[in-house]
Design a protein around this motif. Structure first.
Motif, PDB file in Angstrom:
ATOM      1  N   ARG A 108       0.855  -1.200   0.000  1.00 32.62           N
ATOM      2  CA  ARG A 108       0.000   0.000   0.000  1.00 32.62           C
ATOM      3  C   ARG A 108       0.885   1.242   0.000  1.00 32.62           C
ATOM      4  O   ARG A 108       1.944   1.279   0.608  1.00 32.62           O
ATOM      5  N   HIS A 109       0.440   2.245  -0.681  1.00 36.62           N
ATOM      6  CA  HIS A 109       1.218   3.497  -0.624  1.00 36.62           C
ATOM      7  C   HIS A 109       0.967   4.131   0.733  1.00 36.62           C
ATOM      8  O   HIS A 109      -0.174   4.353   1.134  1.00 36.62           O
ATOM      9  N   ALA A 113       0.323   9.560   7.829  1.00 36.62           N
ATOM     10  CA  ALA A 113       0.428   9.293   9.252  1.00 36.62           C
ATOM     11  C   ALA A 113       1.516   8.272   9.556  1.00 36.62           C
ATOM     12  O   ALA A 113       2.276   8.402  10.504  1.00 36.62           O
ATOM     13  N   SER A 114       1.588   7.248   8.713  1.00 36.08           N
ATOM     14  CA  SER A 114       2.411   6.090   9.083  1.00 36.08           C
ATOM     15  C   SER A 114       3.864   6.484   9.276  1.00 36.08           C
ATOM     16  O   SER A 114       4.527   5.998  10.172  1.00 36.08           O
ATOM     17  N   ALA A 116       4.940   9.381  10.143  1.00 37.64           N
ATOM     18  CA  ALA A 116       5.095  10.588  10.969  1.00 37.64           C
ATOM     19  C   ALA A 116       6.170  10.366  12.022  1.00 37.64           C
ATOM     20  O   ALA A 116       6.209   9.326  12.672  1.00 37.64           O
ATOM     21  N   GLU A 117       7.033  11.327  12.199  1.00 38.76           N
ATOM     22  CA  GLU A 117       8.203  11.138  13.054  1.00 38.76           C
ATOM     23  C   GLU A 117       7.848  11.337  14.526  1.00 38.76           C
ATOM     24  O   GLU A 117       8.257  10.586  15.393  1.00 38.76           O
ATOM     25  N   PHE A 118       7.017  12.364  14.796  1.00 38.03           N
ATOM     26  CA  PHE A 118       6.807  12.733  16.214  1.00 38.03           C
ATOM     27  C   PHE A 118       6.078  11.619  16.963  1.00 38.03           C
ATOM     28  O   PHE A 118       5.149  11.010  16.471  1.00 38.03           O
ATOM     29  N   ALA A 119       6.537  11.372  18.182  1.00 46.84           N
ATOM     30  CA  ALA A 119       6.001  10.275  18.967  1.00 46.84           C
ATOM     31  C   ALA A 119       4.695  10.702  19.633  1.00 46.84           C
ATOM     32  O   ALA A 119       4.442  11.869  19.869  1.00 46.84           O
ATOM     33  N   VAL A 120       3.857   9.682  19.898  1.00 47.00           N
ATOM     34  CA  VAL A 120       2.610   9.962  20.596  1.00 47.00           C
ATOM     35  C   VAL A 120       2.925  10.106  22.073  1.00 47.00           C
ATOM     36  O   VAL A 120       3.591   9.257  22.641  1.00 47.00           O
TER      37      VAL A 120
ATOM     38  N   ASP D 202      -6.634   1.554  -1.653  1.00 50.28           N
ATOM     39  CA  ASP D 202      -5.763   0.909  -0.684  1.00 50.28           C
ATOM     40  C   ASP D 202      -6.011  -0.594  -0.634  1.00 50.28           C
ATOM     41  O   ASP D 202      -7.107  -1.040  -0.267  1.00 50.28           O
ATOM     42  N   PRO D 203      -5.033  -1.417  -1.022  1.00 53.58           N
ATOM     43  CA  PRO D 203      -5.241  -2.866  -0.998  1.00 53.58           C
ATOM     44  C   PRO D 203      -5.507  -3.371   0.413  1.00 53.58           C
ATOM     45  O   PRO D 203      -6.259  -4.317   0.620  1.00 53.58           O
TER      46      PRO D 203
ATOM     47  N   LEU E   4       5.504   1.839  10.207  1.00 52.57           N
ATOM     48  CA  LEU E   4       4.301   1.123  10.651  1.00 52.57           C
ATOM     49  C   LEU E   4       4.224  -0.267  10.041  1.00 52.57           C
ATOM     50  O   LEU E   4       3.890  -1.249  10.695  1.00 52.57           O
ATOM     51  N   HIS E  51      -1.110   4.219  17.675  1.00 52.56           N
ATOM     52  CA  HIS E  51       0.072   5.041  17.922  1.00 52.56           C
ATOM     53  C   HIS E  51       0.338   5.945  16.737  1.00 52.56           C
ATOM     54  O   HIS E  51       0.522   7.148  16.858  1.00 52.56           O
ATOM     55  N   TYR E  52       0.304   5.343  15.578  1.00 51.45           N
ATOM     56  CA  TYR E  52       0.706   6.110  14.400  1.00 51.45           C
ATOM     57  C   TYR E  52      -0.372   7.062  13.934  1.00 51.45           C
ATOM     58  O   TYR E  52      -0.099   8.034  13.244  1.00 51.45           O
ATOM     59  N   LEU E  53      -1.624   6.759  14.281  1.00 48.89           N
ATOM     60  CA  LEU E  53      -2.709   7.638  13.824  1.00 48.89           C
ATOM     61  C   LEU E  53      -3.129   8.582  14.942  1.00 48.89           C
ATOM     62  O   LEU E  53      -4.151   9.269  14.815  1.00 48.89           O
ATOM     63  N   HIS E  54      -2.392   8.584  16.032  1.00 52.24           N
ATOM     64  CA  HIS E  54      -2.762   9.421  17.179  1.00 52.24           C
ATOM     65  C   HIS E  54      -4.210   9.209  17.531  1.00 52.24           C
ATOM     66  O   HIS E  54      -4.964  10.148  17.705  1.00 52.24           O
TER      67      HIS E  54
END
Lengths: 178, 522, 633, 492, 100
Positions: A108-109, A113-114, A116-120, D202-203, E4, E51-54
């Motif tokens: 998948r492209h 978000a995926s 994204a560098e900043f941590a939660v 999206d697959p 991810l 986590h990655y999607l907040h």
């Protein structure tokens, strides 16, 4: 650094997972599952889900697995002599599915978000979850409680000994002798 | 007069009768059924006499909303085409009840109830003007008929019953889809009359025609979809056979007339040659089959195939004579074949065998029976003066206008009919009596069953106009609708009203030897 | 004029009464039937007076059926032709009725028999009186029905039933053509009434239709030829012409009065009548006429040759009937309608006489029909003998009998009709000789010589009662008198249009008369020489010309040929078609489909192994397959 | 932390049922055996009240609990159906448990809890709620399936059902997780929004969709996720089987529709394509394998698979509908179909459940032989149900099929409709076999060996309701149709 | 920082392992264990995504999933015990009274 941690955890998770499926002795299986649980918890920590990590340890490792072991002991399950005869098919299938999944998932492209560098930071912490759980997740929470209720009562009903023999096993077909 | 919903009464009186039969005490079941069918017959008389011959429109129409969306209505009506069939149905039913008075002695309740339900449903089919309603009645016939064959039938009844059921069902389910497609494509309505006014593309018509064909051809039955018929007839109880032959088969032909022709005029016309070919095959083939039979019921069953061939033949000639002949022939076949089955039933009650070999020389011990049998046999082989002659003659006239060769083949069928029927009569009625004098002749009850049929045979034979008169306008309208359509090969309007030798343009290629003299004539 | 309706209706009424109350009337049946028929006979005499004054009467009955522009009005049409037939039918019928009283006395089916012949009389009258083709056809079939019922009167006899069925079926074959002809008439003229058709016909001579149109070819044939031939097919069946003559001899299984009434005098002549009636159409088609003439001639000769050797008294007469019908058809074919009709009428008289004569012989001998067990009856049965003799003389064309005049007229007309006619005339003369021969063979063998009668009947062989003999006498008188009633002159106007001035006279006519007479006498002489002078001869002839003898004796094996060619193959084909095609193929397919579906279900069921993990596997596999499908598509 | 009272009012029916369930569980130990029937009546009373409340929600659409739950006509329709079905099941169970001498007060409690699960499923607006509802329903059913534990078959059924159920819910959950990953939300409208803003390519979405399809397919008993059905249906106590066959199927379809129409509406084209395959497979397997069954419960199981197939025809029609109104009509057709299906199936199972031979439940086809001779009424009712299942007029089954096929034809799936209808014709065979046995064969065995119907007032009520449903909906479907159409409008 | 997709792949592997386990282990307990594997894989997904999607919803989901898992285990084990008492075997492929 973090990647090292990840790969360690991931490695152990995969290996223990395979062991769970592959080992003959149920006890060992359960134990390797235990290992898996711990490392998954670790993974959660790296993802800033400390609360879940804790729950993972408590519920899974602490409750569920103990339950398993208990039953295994109780029923004195002996070592499984062989796998189900559909092993080859299943294995092949597994590989295919894995291939398909990775194809679909990795292929998948990436959305923004995926990567994204900043941590939660805030979401992970406990009171955030607690907050939502008791406000907007009140209803599901209730349902979950019902699920547990059902599980408890059901478990009792199913396992209660006195109910085991039907009141009319006299003419009951293929009655169970207990 | 018309403000009384006669048709509804006709349909629901039998239903009520069925309920009554289920409730009354065992001993009076037969009488209740007889009374009910009799009442239904009486109730049909106002329709018959109140019918306005001068109009080809639907009469005694009733409309009531049934299902709001999609708009499905409870819509009834009769015209000159359905009227004779309704009349025939209600006329035969009391005779069926009488005919199975003694023959059926187990679970009479259910038997009579099924019979009445069948009556209601068939009347519904003949009078429904809403397509879904039509389909509902159409299918509603199956179950009671299935029970009639399966419960009170002969030794091999289970096979015959299920075969009848599945075969006819398999045919008619496609009809359902066709109905839905019509609804979607044809202006969101199930009103048959409205649908007949909506033009459809030729391709769509062709597909729909095939779907209709599947339903109707199996029911008629046209060759080669006829194989359920002999089995069903042989196994069914007498009344079952009568209903099956006299009424159910007509539903198919009626479907062609009421639905295929008006709704799919172009397709019907395009497929006419195929249909005629099948009909001709049915006529000759059925007759041949009948020649080979040793079982009376099988013989008559195959003769039905042959006779119904005449009906479909007449329908697809698109000529006044052809269609009127076809409708008349439906009634005739109903009366004659029904009567023949009753004859077989009567003898079966006595000798418990349907085999020709076991029932020979009956004229000696049973003169009345022999007389009746001969009369119906002659009627069935289309002897002038009997009903069938008129029908077959008209069909032949119509066919002649369509194709002379077809006519010749059909006429061949007439010869063969004479062959197998007379041979049957020769063996059954005449010759030295096999199982001697101990056979009792027809009882008073049986004569009561037979005599109305005999009267009908000769009445239609000598004064066919009583039945033809109501048809004229409706048939004219039907054909006018056809010629109104500007299809690829629409015939001249005058072809519609009366086909006086259609022009080659109007006829499928080569169907007609053209008469060079025509041109010279004004 | 309405009383004319009674002519056909009285017999019909008689039929209804007898048919419905027969079981109650029983032996009193003749009290109903005979008066009815006699009355209509008298009424027909009244019509005679009407018509002979030149007026044709037409009485519409009712509209039978209407459909589109097809409209059939039943009606009665009286002209000279019909009246002549009318008289023949009513008179013969009345006599046969009377004769029956004696002949069928004490039979169980007495009332039924009267009912049937009354019905027949009605139908025949309607046929004759028809004013349109369809009515003609309807009663054409109706008389066929009566013949069927009457031939099968003794239904316990399988032979009789078989004969009845055969008669009906063979006629159906002919009627097949008739029906198509009928349709063609309607198709071409738009009506089925005689007179409009005839009127149109003249204007439209030379119209053709292309027979090969369906196949794109071209083969134009005059519509009149088509119509003529198709209708003639009906005549061939009804009048027992070659090749459909086979039913008539078998029909002799019926009671003798029937043979006289239906199979000699009236019904079988319907074909001739039809051709005569439709002469305006036939005139327009030389081809059809020629065919008719040839068929007639063939029948004429064939019948005679077979009659030579038959030993069943009734069959001899039957074949002579076939032969005589050949004469008439031939005459019509040659355009000599008057002569044909004339011969028809006289023949009606003397052939009825002959049959009734046979009847009384048979009756006297307790249903013995084989002439080889007769002989020497002339003293025991004088009346029968003399009347029979007269009949035979008439048949043989002995001078100054009715047969002499009619046959002579016929041959003369034939001769004068042209080269074909002259050839056929010669055949006619030959046949005349044969006729004389076999009819006197009958006389000599039956009535002369020593008695070969079964001894314990021989003692009490005696003349039957008056009801039997009276008709014989009347008919004998008629068979003479019919020659002097001026029938040809009476009929001629009907065919004025059709036949040109086919006047007789001139040397040729006298020559033919002479030759014909000579031939007749020669035949008689030959018969005398062979059967009386030196009785040994026949056997020697038979021995000498084995083949011929056998052929003639076995009716030239026509029946066997048909059996082999049509009947057996049809039945076999039917049986095979049923077993091989219907049961095996068509029904096999139906059941096969059902069975196949069931089998598929049975196979699929095996996947349901009961193994939980197989199910899980199934789910997974299914998912994978669907994904695969998705990825592929 | 604030407790949203208004929201709690909105889910009052659920709360009532929950309360009743808990009450039953509490009361059960303290009620004596003869008075346990009272529990059932309590449950019925609750259902009656809930009907009243839910009927008020038939139109309008409000989301509560921050969009986790949605109260709308669509849900209301299903809830009403579920109330009726549960009520009939309870009545049937009254008769059945007595007959089987199963003394188990919790039984009704579990029925109600399962009902709660279903109610949550049909009115959930969030995958989480749906998941929980499904699990609640499933767990209760696992246990109910095992209530007849002295019969090994019942246990085996429970075990199989449980293992496969857990397996499938695992798959479902994984699908949900992927969907969450792909769209960043578990709320249906959130998902819809995400899909609306691209990402349809999206697959991973496809995979998620497929896995969820598998999860729901399992509950709907759609091929190839159907294989548990025959075994579990056969093994479970018949009353429970009826409940599974009708209620859980209906609820699953409801949830499925909501997820795939409201949530994944953007992917219509994709899932319609997948569903056609599943639908055809379901029709084929269901109808063809049913042909060769000799055990009525098993036959009915396959028939229920087949009927899922017919309902799926309607679903496919939704997927390939040209415009909103058509897809709406298709939705309505599916709703109608399942409603009609509920009555006839319940009726059939009721008769099967109460057919007794030697005092035992007799499920074999042979045991129906000659039923018409001794039990004319029961036989006639069974005849009606069979006819209706076969989809012949004038019964509910016909109307249901009529609508579904019309939806298909509307969406240009005539070929599918043709196939379906041909299968319907085939299916007539195995339904008629029952009729044949009842009417055309003679009973084998004698005395108590002859099967008879164990009648009781409760059963009478059930059968009356079922028959009335089948006949009335067959003759006058108008009201229900308008109800469904109205309810369908609130689904978007 | 780990992409991810790594997490997703990891969970996929675990999931499939569990799935295969369900297919090949005969002992019900082990089958349940395998199912636990599948659930854990799911949880990994959820947590990773949340986590990655907040988005905390994922974590909440995991929480509930845990609860349900526990409940399932309880019921499952109860059934297993009952089965074991009945048949003194907990090998799934021993149970096939119900078939065809």
């Amino acid at each position: 650094m973090s990647s090292v941690v990840f790969f360690y955890l991931a490695g152990v998770i995969v290996v223990s997972a395979v062991l769970v499926v592959a080992l003959r002795n149920p006890i060992y299986c359960a134990l390797s599952l235990l290992v898996l649980f711990f490392h998954v918890a670790g993974l959660y920590v790296t993802l800033h889900a400390e609360f879940l990590a804790a729950v993972q340890i408590l519920v899974y490792a602490g409750a569920i697995l103990v339950l398993y072991l208990f039953v295994v002991m109780l029923l004195s399950v002996n070592i499984e002599d062989r796998f189900h005869h559909q092993l080859p098919v299943a294995a092949l299938l597994g590989v295919m599915i894995l291939a398909e999944m990775i194809l679909l998932v990795v292929g998948r492209h990436p959305t923004g978000a995926s990567t994204a560098e900043f941590a939660v930071t805030s979401e992970g912490n406990t009171e955030a979850i607690g907050e939502v759980l008791y406000s907007q997740y009140l209803f599901p929470f209730e349902i979950a409680s019902l699920v547990l209720l059902v599980a408890m009562v059901g478990a009792i009903i199913l396992a209660k000994k006195d109910l085991l023999t039907g009141p009319r096993e006299g003419h009951a077909r293929d009655t169970v002798s207990s | 007069m018309t403000d009384i919903p006669w048709l509804t009464i006709l349909i629901f009186l039998p239903v009520g009768g069925a309920v009554a039969v289920a409730l009354v005490k065992e001993s009076s079941v037969r009488w209740t059924a007889l009374l009910c069918t009799g009442l239904v017959f009486l109730a049909s008389l106002p329709v018959w006499f109140g019918f306005d011959h001068a109009s080809g429109a639907m009469q005694f129409t009733e409309t009531a909303a049934w299902i709001p969306s999609p708009p499905i209505h409870y819509r009834l009506g009769v015209d000159g085409i359905s009227l004779p069939l309704v009349l025939m149905t209600v006329f035969l039913m009391p005779l069926c009840v009488l005919g199975s008075w003694r023959a059926v002695d187990t679970r009479v309740r259910g038997f009579m109830a099924s019979l009445l339900i069948v009556e209601a449903a068939t009347i519904g089919v003949f009078t429904a003007l809403d397509f879904v309603l039509f389909y509902v009645f159409w299918e509603a016939v199956l179950i009671p008929m299935y029970l009639l064959i399966g419960v009170w039938g002969g030794p091999n009844r289970l096979y015959a019953a299920i075969k009848f059921f599945l075969y006819t069902l398999a045919g008619s389910v496609l009809l359902l889809i066709a109905i839905l497609v019509l609804y979607v494509q044809g202006g969101q309505t199930f009103d048959i009359l409205a649908l007949s006014r909506t033009p459809l593309s030729p391709t769509l018509q062709a597909w729909l025609f095939l779907a209709f064909f599947a339903a109707f051809a199996v029911k008629v039955p046209m060759w080669p979809f006829h194989t359920w018929l002999p089995d069903a007839h042989v196994e069914a109880p007498t009344a079952g056979s009568v209903v099956l032959a006299s009424v159910l088969l007509k539903m198919g032909a009626y479907g062609f007339l009421r639905l295929s022709l008006p709704l799919l005029p172009d397709a019907s016309y395009r497929f006419a040659n195929v249909m005629i070919a099948l009909s001709l095959i049915a006529i000759v083939y059925g007759a041949y089959m009948a020649l080979a039979q040793a079982d009376l019921k099988k013989l008559i069953a195959y003769s039905s195939v042959s006779h119904m061939g005449f009906v479909t033949l007449g329908i697809f000639t698109f000529t006044t004579q052809g269609i009127e002949g076809a409708v008349l022939q439906m009634v005739n076949h109903g009366i004659t074949t029904g009567a023949l089955f009753l004859c077989v039933g009567a003898i079966y009650e006595r000798t418990h065998s349907r085999m020709i070999a076991d029932n020979t020389g009956l004229a000696g011990p049973m003169p009345r029976y022999a007389t009746v049998l001969v009369i119906f046999a002659l009627s069935s082989l289309g002897l002038p003066g009997t009903n069938s002659f008129v029908g077959e003659f008209l069909v032949l006239v119509g066919t002649f206008l369509w194709s002379k060769i077809a006519t010749a083949v059909a006429a061949l069928g007439v010869i063969l009919a004479a062959a197998y029927l007379l041979w049957m009569v020769q063996r059954v009625a005449f010759g030295p009596a096999k199982n001697g004098g101990h056979l009792s002749d027809l009882s008073l009850r049986e004569m009561l069953v037979m005599s109305p049929l005999v009267v009908a045979v000769f009445w239609i034979g000598f004064v066919p106009n009583t039945l033809l008169a109501p048809m004229h306008e409706s048939v004219a309208r039907l054909l006018a609708a056809r010629s109104g359509v500007d299809g690829p090969n629409a015939p001249s309007p005058q072809l519609a009203t009366s086909v006086r030798r259609p022009t080659p343009a109007a006829s499928p290629a080569g169907a007609l030897p053209s008469m060079s003299a025509r041109e010279s004539r004004p | 004029m309405l009383y004319l309706i009674l002519i056909p209706m009285l017999p019909f009424a008689a039929f209804l009464i007898l048919g419905l109350l027969g079981s109650w009337i029983k032996d009193r049946a003749h009290l109903v039937a005979v008066p009815a028929v006699l009355t209509s006979g008298l009424l027909s005499l009244l019509v005679l007076t009407e018509v002979s004054s030149g007026r044709n009467v037409e009485i519409p009955l009712y509209t039978w059926l209407t459909s589109g522009d097809l409209r059939i009005e039943l009606g009665l049409y009286f002209d000279r032709l019909t009246v002549a037939m009318l008289l023949l039918v009513t008179i013969v019928s009345s006599l046969v009725h009377i004769y029956t009283i004696g002949y069928m006395h004490g039979e169980p089916g007495y009332a039924r028999f009267f009912a049937y012949i009354a019905l027949f009389t009605f139908s025949m009258l309607m046929l004759v009186l028809a004013n349109n083709f369809l009515q003609l056809f309807v009663f054409w079939e109706a008389v066929g029905l009566c013949s069927y019922l009457l031939i099968g009167h003794w239904y316990e006899r399988p032979v009789a039933c078989a004969a009845a069925t055969k008669a009906f079926l063979v006629n159906r074959v002919g009627d097949f053509g008739f029906l198509l002809g009928l349709l063609l008439v309607w198709y071409s003229f738009g009506t089925l009434e005689y007179r409009p058709v005839f009127v149109q016909a003249h204007e439209r001579a030379g119209e053709v239709m292309n027979l090969l149109a369906p196949f794109g070819g071209t083969w134009d044939v005059s519509i009149f030829t088509m119509i003529g031939l198709l209708l003639f097919a009906g005549a061939v069946g009804k009048s027992a012409q070659v090749p459909l003559h086979v039913w008539l001899p078998d029909a002799m299984e019926g009671p003798t009065p029937i043979s006289a009434l239906i199979h000699a005098a009236t019904m079988v002549t319907a074909g001739v009548f039809m051709v005569a009636r439709l002469s305006p159409l036939y005139e327009l088609s030389p081809a059809a006429l020629t065919v008719a003439a040839l068929v007639g001639a063939a029948t004429m000769v064939l019948g005679a040759t077979i009659a030579l050797t038959q030993t069943d008294i009734k069959r001899v007469v039957a074949y002579s009937t076939v032969s005589q019908l050949g004469y008439m058809i031939m005459a019509c074919g040659l355009g000599a309608y008057t002569a044909g009709m004339y011969h028809l009428l006289t023949h009606g008289a003397f052939k009825a006489l002959l049959f009734l004569g046979c009847g009384s012989v048979i009756l006297a001998l307790h249903h013995e029909q084989d002439i080889r067990r007769m002989g020497g009856l002339k003293d025991k049965l004088p009346i029968t003998y003399w009347t029979f003799l007269i009949g035979s003389l008439a048949l043989a064309g002995f001078p100054f009998t009715a047969g002499f005049f009619s046959k002579d007229d016929l041959l003369v007309a034939a001769w004068s009709s042209g080269p074909l006619g002259q050839v056929l005339t010669l055949l006619g003369l030959l046949t005349a000789m044969l006729t004389a021969f076999y009819s006197f063979r009958l006389i000599f063998v039956t009535f002369w010589g020593a008695s070969r009668v079964d001894p314990h009947h021989a003692s009490h062989v005696h003349e039957p009662g008056r009801t039997v003999t009276m008709p014989l006498i009347v008919l004998a008188v008629l068979s003479i008198a019919a020659g002097y009633l001026g029938i040809p002159e009476f009929l001629a106007p009907v065919f004025a249009g059709a036949e040109g001035a086919a006047h007789h006279g001139g040397p040729a006519a006298y020559a033919i008369m002479a030759v014909a007479t000579a031939a007749g006498l020669a035949g008689i002489a030959a018969a005398y020489y062979v059967y009386v002078a030196n009785p040994g001869l026949p056997d020697r002839f038979a021995a000498r010309w084995q083949a011929l003898y056998r052929g003639s004796l076995n009716k030239w094996y026509v029946d066997e040929a048909y059996e082999r060619a049509f009947v057996a193959p049809t039945l076999r084909a039917a049986a095979h078609l049923w077993q091989r095609v219907d049961v095996t193929v068509i029904d096999g397919l139906v059941n096969g489909v059902a069975r196949a579906i069931g089998f598929v279900g049975w196979v699929m069921r095996l996947f349901q192994s009961g193994q939980t993990q197989h199910y899980a596997l199934g789910m997974t596999l299914g998912t994978v397959v669907i994904v695969a499908l998705y990825l592929l598509l | 932390m604030t407790i949203p009272w208004s929201d709690l009012v909105a889910v009052l029916p659920e709360l009532l049922v929950i309360g009743a369930a808990c009450l039953l569980l509490v009361l059960d130990p303290i009620t004596t055996v003869p008075r346990k029937d009272g529990l059932a009546w309590i449950a019925l009373a609750t259902l009656a009240i809930c009907c009243g409340i839910t009927a008020a929600h038939l139109d309008g659409r409000t989301t509560v609990f921050g969009g986790l739950v949605i109260i709308d006509g669509y849900g209301a329709f299903w809830k009403l159906l579920l109330y009726v079905v549960t009520g009939m099941t309870i009545l049937l169970s009254l008769a059945y448990l007595k007959e089987e001498r199963i003394v188990l007060g919790e039984y009704y409690g579990f029925l109600l809890l399962a009902l709660v699960g279903m109610m949550v499923m049909v009115s959930a607006a969030d995958l989480l709620t749906i998941y929980l509802g499904t699990e609640l329903m499933s767990l209760s059913l696992y246990i109910l399936a095992g209530t007849k534990r002295y019969e090994a078959r019942s246990l085996e059924a429970a075990a199989k059902y449980f293992v496969l159920g857990a397996f499938s819910s695992g798959i479902l959950l994984y699908g949900i997780s992927l969907l969450f990953g792909a769209t960043g939300s578990t709320k249906l409208e959130g998902i819809a929004a995400a899909l609306g803003t691209g990402g349809v390519e999206d697959p991973m979405l496809v995979l998620a969709m497929l896995l969820m399809l598998a999860g729901f397919g399992f509950k709907m008993a759609a091929v190839p996720f159907h294989m548990w059905t025959p075994d579990v249906y056969e093994g479970s106590p018949t009353a429970v089987t009826a409940f599974m066959a009708v209620a859980s199927k209906a609820a699953s379809f409801a949830a499925f529709l909501r997820v795939f129409v409201e949530g994944l509406g953007g992917l219509k084209a994709n899932w319609a394509g997948l569903l056609i395959v599943i639908c055809l497979a379901t029709l084929t397997i269901g109808n063809l394998v049913a042909l060769v069954q000799t055990n009525i419960k098993r036959m009915l199981a396959y028939s229920s698979i087949a009927h899922a197939g017919y309902a799926l025809v309607g679903v496919v029609a939704i997927g390939s509908a040209a415009d909103a109104t058509q897809s709406g009509q298709s939705v309505a057709s599916v709703m109608l179909y399942l409603a009609m299906y509920a009555f006839m199936t319940l009726g059939a199972f009721a008769i099967v459940a109460m057919l007794r031979r030697n005092g035992l439940e007799s499920e074999e086809l042979e045991s129906f032989s000659g039923l018409a001779k001794r039990e004319p009424v029961a036989a006639f009712l069974m005849l009606i149900f069979m006819v209706s299942l076969a989809g012949l007029p004038p019964t509910a089954g016909f109307i249901g099929k009529l609508y579904v096929f019309m939806a298909a034809v509307h969406s240009g799936l005539t070929w599918l409709a043709v196939l379906a209808v041909i299968f319907a014709a085939i299916s007539a065979y195995f339904y008629l076999r029952v009729v044949m046995a009842m009417y055309m064969r003679d009973p084998e065995g004698r005395g108590a060996g002859i099967p008879a119907l164990a009648t009781s007032p409760a059963l009478t009520i059930v059968l009356t309701c079922a028959t009335a449903g089948v006949i009335m909906l067959g003759l006058f479907p108008g009201p229900l149709v308008s109800l469904a159409t109205q309810a369908m409008l609130t689904l978007r | 920082m780990i992409p991810l997709s790594y997490y997703v792949v990891l969970s996929a592997i675990v999931f499939v392992t569990g799935l295969v386990g369900v297919l090949i282990r005969r002992n019900i307990i082990l089958i349940l264990l395998s199912i636990e594997l599948m659930l854990n894989a799911t949880n990994i997904n959820f947590v990773a995504f949340s986590h990655y999607l907040h988005n905390v919803a994922g974590q909440v989901f995991v929480f509930f999933a845990l609860t349900v898992a526990a409940a399932e285990v309880a019921v499952g084990l109860a059934i297993i015990i009952a089965l074991y008492r009945a048949k003194s075997s907990i090998n799934v492929d021993d149970f096939s009274i119900l078939r065809w």
